[in-house]
Design an enzyme around this catalytic site. Sequence first.
Site, PDB file in Angstrom:
ATOM      1  N   LYS A 234     -14.990  13.168 -11.295  1.00 50.74           N
ATOM      2  CA  LYS A 234     -14.853  14.183 -12.345  1.00 50.74           C
ATOM      3  C   LYS A 234     -13.420  14.707 -12.298  1.00 50.74           C
ATOM      4  CE  LYS A 234     -15.038  18.393 -13.027  1.00 50.74           C
ATOM      5  NZ  LYS A 234     -13.984  18.317 -14.042  1.00 50.74           N
TER       6      LYS A 234
ATOM      7  N   GLU B 144      -9.693  21.160  -0.524  1.00 51.42           N
ATOM      8  CA  GLU B 144      -8.262  21.468  -0.417  1.00 51.42           C
ATOM      9  C   GLU B 144      -7.887  22.424  -1.536  1.00 51.42           C
ATOM     10  OE1 GLU B 144      -6.349  20.763   2.152  1.00 51.42           O
ATOM     11  OE2 GLU B 144      -8.119  19.849   3.032  1.00 51.42           O
TER      12      GLU B 144
ATOM     13  N   CYS C 271       0.572  23.142  -5.169  1.00 46.45           N
ATOM     14  CA  CYS C 271      -0.038  23.998  -4.154  1.00 46.45           C
ATOM     15  C   CYS C 271       0.966  24.277  -3.045  1.00 46.45           C
ATOM     16  CB  CYS C 271      -1.284  23.335  -3.591  1.00 46.45           C
ATOM     17  SG  CYS C 271      -0.949  21.702  -2.945  1.00 46.45           S
TER      18      CYS C 271
ATOM     19  N   GLU D  49      -1.535  33.513  -5.583  1.00 48.92           N
ATOM     20  CA  GLU D  49      -1.005  32.246  -6.096  1.00 48.92           C
ATOM     21  C   GLU D  49      -0.842  32.350  -7.613  1.00 48.92           C
ATOM     22  OE1 GLU D  49      -3.391  28.601  -6.382  1.00 48.92           O
ATOM     23  OE2 GLU D  49      -1.774  27.538  -5.347  1.00 48.92           O
TER      24      GLU D  49
HETATM   25  N1  LIG Z   1      -4.365  21.876  -1.229  1.00 49.39           N
HETATM   26  C1  LIG Z   1      -4.101  20.837  -2.000  1.00 49.39           C
HETATM   27  O1  LIG Z   1      -3.952  19.704  -1.542  1.00 49.39           O
HETATM   28  C2  LIG Z   1      -3.972  21.047  -3.485  1.00 49.39           C
HETATM   29  C3  LIG Z   1      -3.421  20.035  -4.265  1.00 49.39           C
HETATM   30  C4  LIG Z   1      -3.314  20.233  -5.644  1.00 49.39           C
HETATM   31  C5  LIG Z   1      -3.737  21.411  -6.220  1.00 49.39           C
HETATM   32  N2  LIG Z   1      -4.255  22.377  -5.441  1.00 49.39           N
HETATM   33  C6  LIG Z   1      -4.679  23.657  -6.038  1.00 49.39           C
HETATM   34  O2  LIG Z   1      -5.369  23.403  -7.251  1.00 49.39           O
HETATM   35  C7  LIG Z   1      -5.195  24.482  -8.155  1.00 49.39           C
HETATM   36  C8  LIG Z   1      -4.732  23.944  -9.496  1.00 49.39           C
HETATM   37  O3  LIG Z   1      -5.620  22.987  -9.968  1.00 49.39           O
HETATM   38  P1  LIG Z   1      -6.721  23.299 -11.067  1.00 49.39           P
HETATM   39  O4  LIG Z   1      -6.219  24.358 -11.991  1.00 49.39           O
HETATM   40  O5  LIG Z   1      -7.135  21.997 -11.633  1.00 49.39           O
HETATM   41  O6  LIG Z   1      -7.881  23.924 -10.166  1.00 49.39           O
HETATM   42  P2  LIG Z   1      -9.377  24.277 -10.612  1.00 49.39           P
HETATM   43  O7  LIG Z   1     -10.058  24.813  -9.406  1.00 49.39           O
HETATM   44  O8  LIG Z   1      -9.421  25.074 -11.841  1.00 49.39           O
HETATM   45  O9  LIG Z   1      -9.990  22.855 -10.982  1.00 49.39           O
HETATM   46  C9  LIG Z   1     -10.053  21.782 -10.063  1.00 49.39           C
HETATM   47  C10 LIG Z   1     -11.184  20.868 -10.470  1.00 49.39           C
HETATM   48  O10 LIG Z   1     -12.409  21.573 -10.294  1.00 49.39           O
HETATM   49  C11 LIG Z   1     -13.192  21.483 -11.477  1.00 49.39           C
HETATM   50  N3  LIG Z   1     -14.081  22.644 -11.561  1.00 49.39           N
HETATM   51  C12 LIG Z   1     -13.854  23.833 -12.171  1.00 49.39           C
HETATM   52  N4  LIG Z   1     -14.939  24.634 -12.023  1.00 49.39           N
HETATM   53  C13 LIG Z   1     -15.844  23.935 -11.283  1.00 49.39           C
HETATM   54  C14 LIG Z   1     -17.136  24.217 -10.778  1.00 49.39           C
HETATM   55  N5  LIG Z   1     -17.744  25.368 -11.001  1.00 49.39           N
HETATM   56  N6  LIG Z   1     -17.774  23.262 -10.046  1.00 49.39           N
HETATM   57  C15 LIG Z   1     -17.176  22.096  -9.793  1.00 49.39           C
HETATM   58  N7  LIG Z   1     -15.953  21.764 -10.257  1.00 49.39           N
HETATM   59  C16 LIG Z   1     -15.292  22.673 -10.990  1.00 49.39           C
HETATM   60  C17 LIG Z   1     -12.158  21.376 -12.571  1.00 49.39           C
HETATM   61  O11 LIG Z   1     -12.731  20.855 -13.748  1.00 49.39           O
HETATM   62  C18 LIG Z   1     -11.157  20.439 -11.931  1.00 49.39           C
HETATM   63  O12 LIG Z   1     -11.585  19.106 -12.028  1.00 49.39           O
HETATM   64  C19 LIG Z   1      -4.164  25.389  -7.509  1.00 49.39           C
HETATM   65  O13 LIG Z   1      -4.818  26.459  -6.896  1.00 49.39           O
HETATM   66  C20 LIG Z   1      -3.514  24.483  -6.467  1.00 49.39           C
HETATM   67  O14 LIG Z   1      -2.924  25.177  -5.404  1.00 49.39           O
HETATM   68  C21 LIG Z   1      -4.398  22.226  -4.094  1.00 49.39           C
HETATM   69  N1  LIG Z   2       1.369  17.068  -1.695  1.00 50.85           N
HETATM   70  C1  LIG Z   2       2.190  17.810  -2.619  1.00 50.85           C
HETATM   71  C2  LIG Z   2       1.501  18.999  -3.183  1.00 50.85           C
HETATM   72  C3  LIG Z   2       0.130  18.780  -3.740  1.00 50.85           C
HETATM   73  C4  LIG Z   2      -0.374  20.037  -4.360  1.00 50.85           C
HETATM   74  O1  LIG Z   2      -0.129  20.415  -5.440  1.00 50.85           O
HETATM   75  C5  LIG Z   2       3.458  18.273  -1.924  1.00 50.85           C
HETATM   76  O2  LIG Z   2       3.614  18.088  -0.732  1.00 50.85           O
HETATM   77  O3  LIG Z   2       4.311  18.850  -2.600  1.00 50.85           O
END
Ligand SMILES: NC(=O)c1ccc[n+]([C@@H]2O[C@H](COP(=O)([O-])OP(=O)(O)OC[C@H]3O[C@@H](n4cnc5c(N)ncnc54)[C@H](O)[C@@H]3O)[C@@H](O)[C@H]2O)c1
Ligand SMILES: N[C@@H](CCC=O)C(=O)O
Length: 515
Positions: free
Chosen positions: A205, A286, A320, A416
Amino acid sequence: MLTTYKHEPFTDFTVEENKVAFEAALKSVEAELGKEYPLVVGGERITTKAKIVSNNPSKKEEVVGIVSKADKEIAEKAIQAADEAFQTWRKVSPVERANVLVRAAAMIRRRKHEFSAWLVKEAGKPWKEADADTAEAIDFLEYYARQMIALKDGKQINSREGEHNSYFYTPTGVCVTISPWNFAFAIMAGTTVAPIVTGNTVLLKPASTTPTVAYKFVEVLEEAGLPKGVVNFIPGSGAEVGDYLVDHPKTALITFTGSRDVGVRLYERAAVVHPGQNHLKRVIVEMGGKDTVVVDREADLDLAAQSIVVSAFGFSGQKCSAGSRAVIHQDVYDEVLEKVVALTNELSVGEPETNDMYMGPVIDQAAFNKIMSYVEIGKEEGRLVAGGKGDDSTGFFIQPTVFADVDPKARLMQEEIFGPVLAISKAKDFDHALEIANNTEYGLTGAVITHNRARIEQAKQDFHVGNLYFNRNCTGAIVGYHPFGGFKMSGTDSKAGGPDYLALHMQAKTVSEMY
Ligand SMILES: NC(=O)c1ccc[n+]([C@@H]2O[C@H](COP(=O)([O-])OP(=O)(O)OC[C@H]3O[C@@H](n4cnc5c(N)ncnc54)[C@H](O)[C@@H]3O)[C@@H](O)[C@H]2O)c1
Ligand SMILES: N[C@@H](CCC=O)C(=O)O
């Protein structure tokens, strides 16, 4: 026999040939804009009336892709298809599974600019960021293929006289992969193929803002020889389909990357044992970050300013890992701040299609509104020293924005924002700088700029983040070189692209046989 893993090189767009090739890829993608894509369940293409429409965030009216939208009924069908495929896929040899990934990597490498062009259009990535996203997707495929081969015979344990003991890894079951839009290719692909190469089957998804690139990837996996039902493509509403898949008794493993609130909710839901469920679900979560670049008084101040600016504004701060806060020793504060403002004012913002913009748009209207509301909060909490304006008339553009003199406990320093907004605080000394750096609920990345060896050693012990960097920016982890994942509310520290990652997707089995 596979060659030793090396990360995919980045494209040098100052080379005319590369620039021309990328422009051609953008043209070919432009000719495909607005096409419709089905769901894929057990290999079957399913078209629904309900659609997810993805738009170009730099040209709001431009439709990138129109993708069918799964509901609960289709999600159920997909779970059954994945469960059925699991019965055969789990017995396919690890080497054969790894080979699918290596073939897929080769196919993507041949179409590298095309995939990056989709990311320019669908995620608003500048060329360089799009190229890095595609390179990282290739890296995940190549790295996990080799990791699986290394783990295929399990690990050495001891046996006694007349006894033969072995310890090896077995697949877990049906995996739900929920991915974010900001690394619409790399993270989506990495969190799909890690469960696949370890013998599980997947319900993918992707984020609703970037489903087209995910569909293109599923096509590649099929062409690379992945059997039907091993990956099922089911974009849909997070709340409806996401919850259904997470709660399902047949779900064995969930791998989520996204925001803190959704991740925490999902973690809690996954703990509930539902009727018909005879196992505990494995969960990899994550989440977000509020990452800090610390500048010591004994440091290269030009490097400090560059590291702060690159960390804060790469991909418009939508990482992130973004260094959305900087903490600077009081003795060098004014000098570093001046350099940061000068570098920030040089950055360009606009449509990323032509490769002359450092920053493109933010992802959508909701993100634009949220980030601009933080700019207003910043005006109350700090001193605006650069940027501060946004324009959403044609796309979602926000100037790189810097607030100085922000209190370490202020919202701008704690929450954030996920956009191009940098908050800067002054520290009395290095101990104070580390105390501020650790004072959020997150613990994902951090950087320290210093020449002082004792402070480097101190930060290694006391700066509580999953990825800590010295004398560089805090973004841009490379698969196999900088395993990635965070502490505290940044997640389960599963370290994507690292040597321990695949084991999280498998069940270790001990077998003891008497002769
Ligand atoms: N730690 C990491 O490795 C990492 C990497 C990339 C992004 N991020 C984080 O992701 C966020 C940005 O991404 P985003 O806006 O897509 O995040 P989001 O949480 O809004 O969405 C992530 C995914 O979850 C799905 N989702 C939303 N509500 C849900 C629910 N109730 N149940 C199951 N799935 C659901 C979304 O459709 C999407 O596919 C930021 O907070 C960023 O820091 C973290
Ligand atoms: N792995 C990426 C960040 C992924 C999250 O958004 C980095 O190291 O910049």
